[in-house]
Design an enzyme around this catalytic site. Structure first.
Site, short mmCIF file in Angstrom:
data_model
loop_
_atom_site.label_atom_id
_atom_site.label_comp_id
_atom_site.label_asym_id
_atom_site.label_seq_id
_atom_site.Cartn_x
_atom_site.Cartn_y
_atom_site.Cartn_z
N LYS A 208 47.25 73.84 43.24
CA LYS A 208 46.40 72.89 43.95
C LYS A 208 46.75 71.46 43.53
CE LYS A 208 41.43 72.02 44.45
NZ LYS A 208 40.10 72.56 44.21
N GLU A 214 51.87 74.99 33.03
CA GLU A 214 52.53 76.30 33.11
C GLU A 214 53.32 76.42 34.41
OE1 GLU A 214 49.40 75.77 32.34
OE2 GLU A 214 48.73 77.10 30.72
N GLY A 269 39.81 76.81 42.83
CA GLY A 269 40.98 77.65 42.56
C GLY A 269 40.68 79.14 42.66
N ARG A 270 39.60 79.57 42.00
CA ARG A 270 39.30 81.01 41.97
C ARG A 270 38.69 81.51 43.28
NH1 ARG A 270 36.49 77.91 38.65
NH2 ARG A 270 34.22 77.82 38.71
N GLU A 355 34.71 82.42 34.83
CA GLU A 355 34.96 80.99 34.95
C GLU A 355 33.83 80.35 35.76
OE1 GLU A 355 39.18 79.19 34.79
OE2 GLU A 355 38.60 79.01 36.88
N HIS A 386 39.73 108.42 29.82
CA HIS A 386 40.41 108.99 28.65
C HIS A 386 40.61 107.95 27.56
CE1 HIS A 386 41.22 112.79 30.71
NE2 HIS A 386 41.14 112.02 31.79
N LYS A 506 43.72 72.41 27.25
CA LYS A 506 44.88 71.83 27.94
C LYS A 506 45.23 70.47 27.33
CE LYS A 506 44.29 73.36 32.76
NZ LYS A 506 44.07 72.89 34.12
C1 G6Q Z 1 40.09 78.01 39.16
C2 G6Q Z 1 40.57 77.05 38.20
C3 G6Q Z 1 41.92 77.34 37.62
C4 G6Q Z 1 43.10 76.88 38.50
C5 G6Q Z 1 44.36 76.89 37.65
C6 G6Q Z 1 45.57 76.47 38.43
O1 G6Q Z 1 39.03 77.94 39.72
O2 G6Q Z 1 40.45 75.78 38.73
O3 G6Q Z 1 42.12 78.69 37.31
O4 G6Q Z 1 43.21 77.69 39.61
O5 G6Q Z 1 44.18 76.07 36.52
O6 G6Q Z 1 45.40 75.18 38.91
P1 G6Q Z 1 46.41 74.60 39.97
O7 G6Q Z 1 46.29 75.40 41.24
O8 G6Q Z 1 46.01 73.16 40.18
O9 G6Q Z 1 47.78 74.73 39.39
#
Ligand code: G6Q
Length: 545
Positions: A208, A214, A269-270, A355, A386, A506
């Site tokens: 996003k 990462e 994001g989620r 989250e 199991h 972060k």
């Molecule tokens: C989700 C969070 C988080 C996000 C990641 C990746 O709700 O905001 O998990 O999706 O940190 O972020 P980017 O899409 O900006 O790389």
């Protein structure tokens, strides 16, 4: 207006004293007293059937759930979310993942602008691109068709796509190899590409913000890997596309912004697997199946928005989670899908639930005086049986379980499916009713062994059933949990849509990176433990060098 603190609400207090009565009752008694309970305490919506009869509740509990919802303004808050109000107050954002699956003709406004045409424009663009990859019309820099697609993303830009790809693998184009890279650990990238040819590989950089450490580190390594064989930087445009809201950074990376798929700040994001973040899913299963998944999401949205609370699946599931967390001291919820295709569903739900609701302050900044989000975890059945089910059956903790199963297998094989499903029913039955010492004795068990072989029971579970795993059903299931999370967040009075807890680590990592990399001994100003760990790591690295 400051809302009434949760624990001062009339319905909350009533639930507290009601819980004390329910805690003295066993599910065995409740079932014995009401022969219709197993038929009665069920609800059905879209393609999902929910049996919630094996919960430690009675009709009064359900009445009080509704009273608490009324006192908490749940229905107004739900309307506010669907309307596009900025209910994510700490980020001053609307929360409109429901607009991502709204039909073309719907009108949903953010700041006076109908966002639905934009949503469908992106979906159409994704569909055209996905089709060009699937048909082989899109070729790599050297003219070869794309055979491998790698999604690079993390968190919300990874977990949904991985889960959906695994869940809908049966519907996927088997000629394509789909992989997912998320971890900044180089091993993740190395293993993902070790047997692939750059000439036939497409990377979807899903971020996003397009600044996530990462993802950008992996994307740059992917660029180096691809150009190692393709040589020319123009090749990047044929082998990299982006899913992002940040056109500037996308262009800087060398990706043609014509091949950028956008989304909006009102998609968390989620909550983004049905936005362009689902591009890998669409490439795998095709645009038509992707739209079927969106239709499933939308059907559950409509159910949540319009169904009376007594039959409202997300409401019931959300309130049950509040019930055990806040009144029974339950710390976790086990999600147990009896479908191998849902193997990543628990991992996906961990982010969605924890989250969203892992917060300790209310919307108006007060420290809560009750527990919020439980820990979600799980594994597909029957594997879990199991390993950890022992603790669920005979441990000291109360662990509500969600069992998820299907009437039909996508891979009918002998009697496998009946064996699989018999286990769901058996586990839910054993958890609820257990086995009394009398029953164990009657089997001829020696007295000393009786306590070990006794099952207390009274352990609650949901059983969710559907016909079979389809794109529609996956959409419904995800939306069911999304809205259940929303219900919990409203009751707990928290902001389910921010994630400040992810930030601190972060920021600190960015400060430490140069301290690990510097050629000269850095001036460390952390606590003594962090300083010592950094020094030791540097010594270990030097030794190897
Ligand atoms: C989700 C969070 C988080 C996000 C990641 C990746 O709700 O905001 O998990 O999706 O940190 O972020 P980017 O899409 O900006 O790389």
């Amino acid at each position: 207006m400051t809302p009434t603190p949760l624990t001062e609400m009339t319905a909350w207090k009533a639930l507290e004293s009601h819980a004390a009565t329910i805690q003295t009752k066993h599910l065995r008694e409740m079932f014995a007293a009401d022969p219709q309970r197993g038929e009665r305490m069920t609800a059905e919506a879209c393609g999902l059937f929910l049996d919630y009869s094996k919960h430690r509740i009675d009709d009064e509990t359900l009445r009080l759930f509704q009273a608490l919802a009324a006192e908490s303004g749940l229905e107004d808050r739900r309307a506010a979310m669907f309307r596009g109000d900025k209910i994510n107050v700490t980020e001053n954002r609307a929360v409109l993942h429901t607009a991502l699956r709204a039909p073309r003709e719907a009108v949903i406004e953010v700041d006076g602008k109908n966002v639905v045409p934009d949503v469908h424009a992106v979906l159409d663009k994704m569909a055209a691109f996905a089709e060009s990859i699937r048909s082989g019309a899109w070729t790599g820099y050297t003219g070869k068709p794309i055979r491998n697609v790698i999604n690079i993303g993390i968190g919300g830009s990874d977990l949904g796509p991985v889960m959906a790809y695994e869940a809908l693998r049966h519907y996927s184009e088997r000629e394509l190899t789909m992989r997912f890279v998320s971890n900044v650990d180089g091993s993740d990238f190395a293993e993902a590409v070790h047997d692939l040819d750059p000439e036939e590989t497409l990377f979807i950089v899903s971020s996003k913000t397009f600044t996530t450490l990462e993802t950008m580190t992996n994307a740059h390594s992917a660029r180096v890997w691809a150009l190692g064989k393709l040589k020319q930087t123009e090749a990047v445009a044929k082998h990299f596309v982006a899913v992002s809201t940040n056109a500037k950074e996308v262009a800087k990376f060398g990706i043609d912004t014509a091949n950028m798929f956008g989304f909006w700040d009102w998609v968390g994001g989620r909550y983004s697997m049905d936005a362009a973040i689902g591009l890998s899913t669409m490439i795998a299963i095709g645009a038509e199946n992707f739209r079927r998944m969106l239709a499933g999401f939308h059907a559950m949205d409509e159910h949540f928005r319009t169904a009376p609370l007594a039959q409202n699946l997300p409401f019931l599931m959300g309130m049950l989670t509040v019930w055990y967390t806040s009144f029974f001291g339950a710390e976790t919820v086990a999600v147990l899908p009896y479908d191998n295709y849902l193997k990543r569903f628990p991992a996906y739900l961990q982010q969605l639930t924890m989250e969203s609701n892992g917060k300790h302050v209310t919307l108006d900044g007060r420290h809560v005086n009750y527990q919020t989000c439980p820990i979600f975890w799980g594994e597909p059945g029957t594997n879990g049986q199991h390993s950890f089910y022992q603790l669920i059956h005979q441990g000291t903790r109360l662990i509500p379980c969600d069992f998820i199963g299907f009437a039909h297998s996508l891979n009918p094989l002998g009697n496998h499916h009946d064996l699989l499903m018999s286990n769901i029913f058996a586990q839910a039955e054993a958890l609820a009713f257990g086995k009394t010492p009398e029953q164990v004795k009657a089997e001829g068990t020696a007295d000393w062994l009786v306590p070990h072989r006794t099952f207390e029971g009274n352990r609650p579970s949901n059983v969710i059933l559907a016909e079979k795993m389809t794109p529609e059903i996956l959409g419904q299931l995800v939306a069911l949990y999304e809205h259940s999370v929303f219900v919990q967040g409203v009751i707990w009075q928290i902001d389910s849509f921010d994630q400040w807890g992810v930030e601190l680590g972060k920021v600190l990592a960015v400060r430490i990176i140069p301290e690990l990399e510097s050629a000269t001994e850095p001036d460390l100003r952390h606590d003594s433990s962090t300083n010592a760990l950094i020094r030791r790591y540097r010594r270990m690295r030097r030794k190897q060098a």
